[in-house]
Design an enzyme around this catalytic site. Structure first.
Site, PDB file in Angstrom:
ATOM      1  N   ASP A 334      12.501  -2.017 -33.354  1.00  0.00           N
ATOM      2  CA  ASP A 334      13.371  -1.374 -34.205  1.00  0.00           C
ATOM      3  C   ASP A 334      13.188  -2.259 -35.597  1.00  0.00           C
ATOM      4  OD1 ASP A 334      14.241   0.285 -32.307  1.00  0.00           O
ATOM      5  OD2 ASP A 334      16.074  -0.654 -32.024  1.00  0.00           O
ATOM      6  N   GLY A 377      15.403   3.751 -33.286  1.00  0.00           N
ATOM      7  CA  GLY A 377      16.422   3.007 -34.532  1.00  0.00           C
ATOM      8  C   GLY A 377      17.679   3.596 -34.728  1.00  0.00           C
ATOM      9  N   ARG A 645     -21.425   1.283 -54.999  1.00  0.00           N
ATOM     10  CA  ARG A 645     -21.311  -0.210 -55.947  1.00  0.00           C
ATOM     11  C   ARG A 645     -21.720  -0.309 -56.977  1.00  0.00           C
ATOM     12  NH1 ARG A 645     -20.252  -3.920 -51.714  1.00  0.00           N
ATOM     13  NH2 ARG A 645     -20.668  -3.153 -49.496  1.00  0.00           N
ATOM     14  N   THR A 702     -10.520  -3.823 -49.702  1.00  0.00           N
ATOM     15  CA  THR A 702     -11.887  -4.096 -49.181  1.00  0.00           C
ATOM     16  C   THR A 702     -11.644  -4.763 -47.765  1.00  0.00           C
ATOM     17  OG1 THR A 702     -13.738  -5.790 -49.068  1.00  0.00           O
ATOM     18  CG2 THR A 702     -11.711  -6.229 -50.343  1.00  0.00           C
ATOM     19  N   GLN A 841     -16.098  -1.334 -38.351  1.00  0.00           N
ATOM     20  CA  GLN A 841     -15.079  -1.998 -38.640  1.00  0.00           C
ATOM     21  C   GLN A 841     -14.230  -1.517 -39.738  1.00  0.00           C
ATOM     22  OE1 GLN A 841     -16.521  -6.274 -38.738  1.00  0.00           O
ATOM     23  NE2 GLN A 841     -18.355  -5.245 -38.323  1.00  0.00           N
TER      24      GLN A 841
END
Length: 953
Positions: A334, A377, A645, A702, A841
């Protein structure tokens, strides 16, 4: 002052250097013990150089410590030392070095300062010039000499781990000193409701305790185990908790115990603790569990006295257990504990909720339905608020912000109808189980459904229930549990009878200790304030981040495509561009910036496909963003407006032309180090292009987390969660095949943040980063360590192991090379395989943490532009918006670029997270790695042996 085990011989043919070097080592505390000059009656021995004009032997020693001897030689043919071509960077590996143990590095620095160059270019402090544990200097003869707080840098013994209290921005100083009086027995229990991360916390407590020289006992089944004793209280070894890091729930069990609420139950618990020799207890649970623990400590003296009186224990046992040390760790999904920003399990529960709501969105969109989602909650709306923000819910109900009893239905239907009128096909309302109105009447999911049915929506109820507690902990909970577990051990070892029981908390991204009793009392005040209808007080008792998040949700939720709900004084035209690699949270930031801008009456524009897109496509690359197209973006990964980029330097003139043509009043740049560089280029071009003299703000996004001026970047948490899932699967595979190691290559550029934190949360046995590098000696050390580890675990389960290597930790020792070397050295005792997750990733759906942070980043960015629009002070108009602790801070790009950045390495000069690596090493039992040693060192040693020069071993 200096301790060590080395014998060194330094040679020069220049008399001034010889004399100055003699003064240098005397200043360090070395004393001349022997002197020889050519031409005197003294005859040179074999130990002395026959070709020396003059020799002085200096020794530093203390009682009980081996001496350190430095032999300075003035010769006709002195050695030419390797020059250092570039003293602006880390030059330690360019020449051989001799490293001494020096506990007081400040004194060392003061002693050698008179001998340094005026610009101090011959001095190197690591890891930073303000908080250093190693000091390197070039002596007057050109030799590289190092000093370390580590007692023996080349030893294989485990160095003293850093305290978890050192983990946090601006809080990286000395390790927390603890006083261990004898071998302590510490009990650990989990109590109350289970939470993801409890197993990771127990693992950290057990291993940190053993590393600190303690014995740790598991009290199974919570307070019930304490009352019953017997087999429910048993010691835990290092191996017992192997593999626990990734497990949900709690493997030592938890239960709610009525008996412990009575004195008789606590008396039985005291007896069982004395029988097992336990004199300290770490309790992982909610406020009720921690309250019981503190009461137990308060009554302890009287309980011991009663046990002596009734003959249950002896007077000698009573004397040994006069005091009980208690430490609390909050495990609660909670996140309802005051004085801490977050509790163990809350992030994982939020992740479960958002994942399920994302799934619900698909069916709601298909059928144009409304869903009412009930989440946990009872007295705290943190889960409902964060889930509402992260999933783009239409409305939320939380206990702290109780709506008017007569108006909540009307307000909700007004918002829902507005969203539907703007083209939205689905409706999601999130209700906390403790939601109430201003008269304290419950607002249930059924009541909300009835209201939505009343306006003609096909409505369903989804009660998530205990699904929210299940599953493995996410990355953030693993970090929190591990660091807090280490800190709990340190807290126990530093307690005195007069010290109040501590509760381990997280404040401003620092692991801290808070008084347990006061924390529980403040938590109960929230419920009391709600019960007294003092909702303003209830909100005040929550942390500022909670209040800010609620305000942000209400503002973005009020956005209207036709009429601003909170019109600003000056409507602005704001551009948004993304630069660099995609990162989780970019779309969420775009969404929040646009919705907030629309709520304020601004026009928000996207520059598609970065700076090169603007240069190539001109006006076609600029498009005004609408409410309907950005509304669903919070759940999407990648970058919907395109990113690459390219930098403004590709054509600054053309970019300025389009800025002037579009009449932009402000710019938001979302991205990583490329975004930082882009802002710097735009800032430098302001003098030439008036169109660029507008407020500009960078939102760091990033996975590398390498943007100067911030502790966290969007996308880093998503990346860590992706790595956690990937590595958990690898460990399962490695465990199934028994003796196997996976060498995993992780991204991160020249920043070791991802590798270091991933090492902690995946239980990796070895981690290589660009900051530490890789060399043959280090690799040999780690292979020997892995061989020993596999040998000891040949016949046990959960033996899968990981080695994490940052993609740029070495140009020579690549992932394949390391795997090949390990297989060759293992000689069949175990095998290694390569695993490269690559762009996996970057993640799919952004994590809830990144989504929530994205909203705060975006709103702050637009507010900065609103505040500085029209100001003539352009010096502060170009900033990076960063997170320091849990607070946001604007920092001038020019200042960061000039003073806080390692440009070649593309990372900040100073980072707070380095000490995490020491804790990660401790928790897997990795011995202290040797200091880096280059091939040049080996060559120099061989030459020294051939010349008869004794070189340090």
């Amino acid at each position: 002052m200096i301790e060590g085990i080395s014998f060194a011989s330094f040679v020069t043919h220049e008399k001034p250097k010889f004399v100055r070097a003699l003064d240098f080592y005397k200043a360090l505390g070395f004393l001349p013990t022997k002197e020889y000059k050519h031409g005197t009656d003294h005859h040179a021995t074999d130990e002395e150089g026959a070709g020396s004009i003059q020799e002085v032997w200096l020794t530093s020693s203390r009682a009980g410590v081996p001496s350190v001897t430095v032999k300075l030689r003035l010769s006709r043919h002195g050695n030419e030392h390797v020059s250092l071509p570039n003293l602006k960077h880390d030059w330690r590996s360019l020449v051989p070095s001799l490293v001494y143990y020096a506990p007081d590095l400040d004194a060392v620095r003061a002693a050698i300062t008179p001998f340094l160059h005026e610009d101090h270019s011959t001095l190197l402090e690591r890891p930073s010039h303000t908080n250093f544990i190693e000091l390197y200097a070039i002596d007057p003869m050109g030799n590289l000499v190092g000093f370390s707080r580590r007692e023996n840098p080349y030893s294989s013994a485990m160095q003293k781990p850093f305290s978890a209290d050192d983990i946090g921005p601006q809080n990286f100083s000395k390790p927390n000193e603890t006083k261990i009086k004898g071998k302590k027995r510490i009990g650990v229990m989990t109590s109350g409701g289970d939470a993801p991360g409890m197993c990771a916390a127990v693992r950290a407590v057990v291993r940190a305790g053993i590393a600190r020289g303690c014995e740790v006992y598991a009290v199974r089944e919570g307070y019930e185990g304490l009352v019953k004793g017997g087999d429910l209280i048993e010691p835990l070894s290092w191996e017992d908790v192997r593999g626990w890091l990734s497990l949900g729930g709690t493997l030592i069990g938890t239960a709610r115990c009525k008996e412990f609420r009575e004195r008789e139950g606590r008396l039985a618990g005291a007896l069982n603790m004395v029988k097992n020799g336990i004199d300290a207890l770490i309790v992982i649970g909610g406020d009720g569990s921690l309250t019981g623990a503190d009461l137990f400590r308060e009554e302890w003296p009287s309980l011991i006295e009663e046990l002596v009186t009734n003959g249950s224990i002896t007077a000698e046992q009573a004397e040994r257990h006069r005091h009980l040390d208690i430490c609390g760790m909050v495990g609660s999904i909670d996140n309802d504990m005051a004085t801490t920003d977050v509790t163990i399990g809350a992030y994982s529960s939020l992740d479960r909720i958002c994942e399920l709501v994302d799934f619900i969105d698909a069916t709601a969109q298909s059928h144009s339905r409304a869903f009412v989602v009930e989440v946990m909650g009872r007295h705290c709306g943190w889960l409902a608020l964060m889930a509402g923000t992260a999933t783009g819910a239409d409305y939320i109900f939380i206990p702290e912000a109780a709506p008017d009893a007569t108006q909540w239905a009307e307000k909700m239907t007004r918002v829902v109808k507005r969203h539907r009128s703007q083209g939205k096909r689905k409706t999601v309302v999130i209700v906390a189980e403790g939601a109430i109105d201003s008269d304290l009447n419950p607002i249930t999911a059924k009541m909300v459904k009835d209201v939505l049915d009343g306006i003609g929506l096909d409505t369903r109820i989804s009660t998530l229930g205990h699904v929210q507690r299940g599953g493995p902990p996410v990355a953030a909970d693993r970090v929190l549990a591990s660091l807090q577990g280490v800190e709990a051990i340190d807290a126990i070892l530093s307690l005195t009878p007069e010290t109040p029981s501590p509760m381990i908390a997280l404040n401003e991204n620092k692991i801290t200790r808070k008084p347990l009793v006061e924390s529980v009392a403040l938590t109960k005040k929230v419920a009391d304030a709600i019960g007294n209808k003092d909702f303003a007080e209830a909100m005040r008792l929550r942390n500022p981040e909670f209040v800010e998040q609620l305000q942000g949700f209400l503002l973005t939720n009020s956005a209207d495509k036709d009429r601003p709900q909170e019109p600003a004084k000056d409507p602005l035209r704001v551009a948004i561009v993304c630069t660099g690699a995609p990162a989780g949270g970019m779309n969420a930031a775009i969404r929040s910036a646009v919705l907030y801008g629309l709520a304020r009456g601004h026009q928000m524009f996207a520059i598609h496909n970065g700076w090169s897109g603007l240069v190539k496509n001109g006006d076609d690359a600029v498009r005004e963003l609408t409410w309907l197209e950005v509304e669903p973006l919070c759940q999407k990964g990648g970058c919907e407006i395109g990113t690459n980029r390219s930098l403004p330097e590709c054509d600054l003139g053309m970019i300025a032309y389009h800025f002037q043509r579009q009449r932009f009043d402000g710019l938001i740049v979302i991205g990583g180090f490329e975004a930082f560089r882009a802002l710097n280029q735009l800032d430098d071009a302001r003098h030439a292009y008036p169109a660029l003299r507008i407020p500009m703000v960078g939102i760091p996004a990033t996975i590398s987390n390498n943007v100067p001026g911030t502790d966290y970047s969007l996308g880093a948490d998503t990346c860590l969660n992706s790595l956690v899932q990937y590595c958990d699967v690898l460990k399962t595979s490695a465990s199934a095949t028994r003796l196997r190691l996976f060498v995993v290559e992780v991204q991160g550029g020249n920043s070791g943040y991802i590798a270091t934190v991933a090492g902690l949360i995946t239980g990796a046995y070895v981690v290589y980063t660009p900051e530490s590098g890789i060399n043959l000696r280090l690799l040999q050390h780690d292979i020997s360590y892995l061989k020993d580890t596999f040998a000891h675990q040949a016949d046990v389960n959960r033996t899968g192991k990981l080695l994490l290597r940052n993609e740029r930790s070495s140009n020579v020792f690549t992932t394949d090379v390391i795997t090949g070397i390990i297989n060759e050295e293992a000689k069949g005792s175990f095998d290694a395989r390569t695993a490269i997750p690559g762009h996996v990733q970057q993640g799919g759906h952004p994590s809830p943490t990144d989504r929530v942070r994205a909203q705060r980043f975006a709103i702050k960015a637009v507010q900065f532009i609103e505040e500085h629009h029209g100001s003539k002070n352009n010096a502060d108009h170009c900033v990076i918006l960063g997170v320091r602790g849990s607070k946001f801070k604007y920092t001038s790009v020019s200042h960061l670029y000039a003073h806080k950045t390692e440009h070649g390495a593309r990372r900040p000069k100073h980072s707070y997270w380095h000490a995490i690596g020491d804790i990660a090493n401790m928790l897997v039992g990795r011995k202290a790695p040797p200091l880096p040693e280059t091939l040049n060192d080996e060559i120099e040693k061989n030459i020294a042996k051939e010349q008869g020069i004794i070189d340090p071993c």
